[in-house]
Design a protein around this motif. Structure first.
Motif, short mmCIF file in Angstrom:
data_model
loop_
_atom_site.label_atom_id
_atom_site.label_comp_id
_atom_site.label_asym_id
_atom_site.label_seq_id
_atom_site.Cartn_x
_atom_site.Cartn_y
_atom_site.Cartn_z
N THR A 30 0.86 -1.18 0.00
CA THR A 30 0.00 0.00 0.00
C THR A 30 0.90 1.24 0.00
O THR A 30 2.09 1.14 0.31
N PRO A 31 0.36 2.41 -0.33
CA PRO A 31 1.20 3.61 -0.44
C PRO A 31 1.99 3.97 0.82
O PRO A 31 3.10 4.50 0.71
N THR A 32 1.48 3.68 2.01
CA THR A 32 2.18 4.07 3.23
C THR A 32 2.92 2.92 3.92
O THR A 32 3.51 3.10 4.98
N ALA A 33 2.90 1.74 3.32
CA ALA A 33 3.53 0.56 3.93
C ALA A 33 5.05 0.59 3.76
O ALA A 33 5.57 1.18 2.81
N LYS A 34 5.74 -0.06 4.69
CA LYS A 34 7.18 -0.28 4.54
C LYS A 34 7.37 -1.13 3.28
O LYS A 34 6.65 -2.10 3.05
N ARG A 35 8.35 -0.80 2.47
CA ARG A 35 8.54 -1.48 1.19
C ARG A 35 9.10 -2.89 1.37
O ARG A 35 10.19 -3.08 1.92
N VAL A 36 8.32 -3.87 0.91
CA VAL A 36 8.75 -5.27 0.85
C VAL A 36 8.59 -5.69 -0.61
O VAL A 36 7.55 -5.46 -1.22
N ASP A 37 9.64 -6.29 -1.19
CA ASP A 37 9.60 -6.67 -2.61
C ASP A 37 9.38 -8.15 -2.85
O ASP A 37 8.79 -8.54 -3.84
N ARG A 38 9.87 -8.98 -1.92
CA ARG A 38 9.82 -10.44 -2.16
C ARG A 38 9.83 -11.16 -0.83
O ARG A 38 10.49 -10.74 0.11
N VAL A 39 9.08 -12.28 -0.77
CA VAL A 39 9.06 -13.14 0.41
C VAL A 39 9.21 -14.58 -0.07
O VAL A 39 8.48 -15.03 -0.96
N VAL A 40 10.15 -15.28 0.52
CA VAL A 40 10.38 -16.70 0.22
C VAL A 40 10.10 -17.48 1.50
O VAL A 40 10.65 -17.16 2.55
N ARG A 41 9.22 -18.47 1.41
CA ARG A 41 8.86 -19.29 2.58
C ARG A 41 9.34 -20.71 2.35
O ARG A 41 9.26 -21.24 1.25
N SER A 42 9.79 -21.33 3.43
CA SER A 42 10.24 -22.71 3.40
C SER A 42 9.62 -23.44 4.60
O SER A 42 9.75 -22.97 5.73
N VAL A 43 8.96 -24.54 4.33
CA VAL A 43 8.30 -25.33 5.37
C VAL A 43 8.75 -26.77 5.24
O VAL A 43 8.79 -27.32 4.14
N ARG A 44 9.10 -27.37 6.37
CA ARG A 44 9.44 -28.80 6.40
C ARG A 44 8.65 -29.42 7.54
O ARG A 44 8.74 -28.96 8.69
N VAL A 45 7.86 -30.45 7.22
CA VAL A 45 7.04 -31.14 8.21
C VAL A 45 7.47 -32.60 8.28
O VAL A 45 7.47 -33.30 7.27
N GLU A 46 7.83 -33.02 9.49
CA GLU A 46 8.14 -34.42 9.77
C GLU A 46 7.23 -34.84 10.91
O GLU A 46 7.44 -34.41 12.05
N GLY A 47 6.19 -35.62 10.60
CA GLY A 47 5.22 -36.02 11.61
C GLY A 47 4.52 -34.81 12.18
O GLY A 47 3.90 -34.05 11.45
N ASP A 48 4.64 -34.59 13.49
CA ASP A 48 4.00 -33.46 14.16
C ASP A 48 4.98 -32.33 14.46
O ASP A 48 4.73 -31.52 15.36
N ARG A 49 6.09 -32.28 13.73
CA ARG A 49 7.09 -31.21 13.91
C ARG A 49 7.20 -30.42 12.61
O ARG A 49 7.26 -31.01 11.52
N MET A 50 7.24 -29.10 12.73
CA MET A 50 7.38 -28.23 11.58
C MET A 50 8.55 -27.27 11.79
O MET A 50 8.70 -26.70 12.86
N HIS A 51 9.36 -27.11 10.75
CA HIS A 51 10.37 -26.06 10.71
C HIS A 51 9.92 -25.07 9.64
O HIS A 51 9.62 -25.46 8.51
N TYR A 52 9.82 -23.80 10.02
CA TYR A 52 9.25 -22.76 9.16
C TYR A 52 10.23 -21.61 9.06
O TYR A 52 10.72 -21.11 10.08
N GLU A 53 10.55 -21.19 7.82
CA GLU A 53 11.45 -20.06 7.62
C GLU A 53 10.84 -19.07 6.64
O GLU A 53 10.17 -19.48 5.68
N VAL A 54 11.10 -17.80 6.88
CA VAL A 54 10.67 -16.74 5.97
C VAL A 54 11.91 -15.90 5.65
O VAL A 54 12.58 -15.40 6.55
N PHE A 55 12.18 -15.75 4.37
CA PHE A 55 13.24 -14.87 3.87
C PHE A 55 12.56 -13.67 3.24
O PHE A 55 11.48 -13.80 2.64
N MET A 56 13.16 -12.51 3.37
CA MET A 56 12.51 -11.29 2.90
C MET A 56 13.52 -10.41 2.17
O MET A 56 14.69 -10.33 2.56
#
Length: 157
Positions: free
Chosen positions: A109-135
């Motif tokens: 939006t016009p007044t938002a902090k500028r973000v150009d790209r978001v990369v998400r990575s999710v790994r699920v093993e059974g009931d465990r999740m590893h979650y990463e966000v790159f920006m």
């Protein structure tokens, strides 16, 4: 749902602890909660909420869908004035873990902090999740922003 038997492995509420960082801010710890809800349609509803010392900090919501067996698409809105739109891959690796990667462009939006790209990575093993966000934001290159380790919560928890 169609084409999404792998993505359905995300369904549930996941809670855990995370670490936030970025070249322009001080590192911080946070509590993370991610919920994926089966809508009965060929997509999952996604909500992420974070808190620090019990105080709400960040939230985002959107949809994850699988248009074909190996692809995933995301549409995610943030109250800070950004909207992500992207695609990626969804697969089961040789160890049986679910691995999801998305790469999204961002509208601001016009007044938002500028973000150009978001990369998400999710790994699920059974009931465990590893979650990463790159920006990629505010003139900085793509860098790790969030990383959390979460556990699937029992239904109704």
């Amino acid at each position: 749902m169609t084409n999404d038997s792998q993505l359905r492995r995300l369904v549930g509420t996941w809670r855990g602890e995370g670490l936030g960082c970025y070249p322009t801010i001080a590192d911080f710890g946070y509590t993370d909660e991610i919920t994926f809800t089966d809508t009965g349609r060929p997509f999952l509803h996604f909500v992420q909420r974070t808190s620090i010392d019990g105080q709400p900090r960040h939230t985002e919501t959107g949809y994850w869908r699988m248009p074909n067996p190996d692809a995933v698409e995301v549409v995610i809105a943030l109250p800070s004035g950004q909207a992500e739109r992207g695609s990626g891959t969804c697969r089961t690796d040789d160890d049986g873990a679910l691995v999801v990667h998305t790469d999204a462009s961002v509208q601001n939006t016009p007044t938002a902090k500028r973000v150009d790209r978001v990369v998400r990575s999710v790994r699920v093993e059974g009931d465990r999740m590893h979650y990463e966000v790159f920006m990629e934001a505010v003139g900085q290159g793509l860098a790790l922003h969030l990383s959390s380790e979460l556990t699937r919560q029992p239904s109704g928890a």
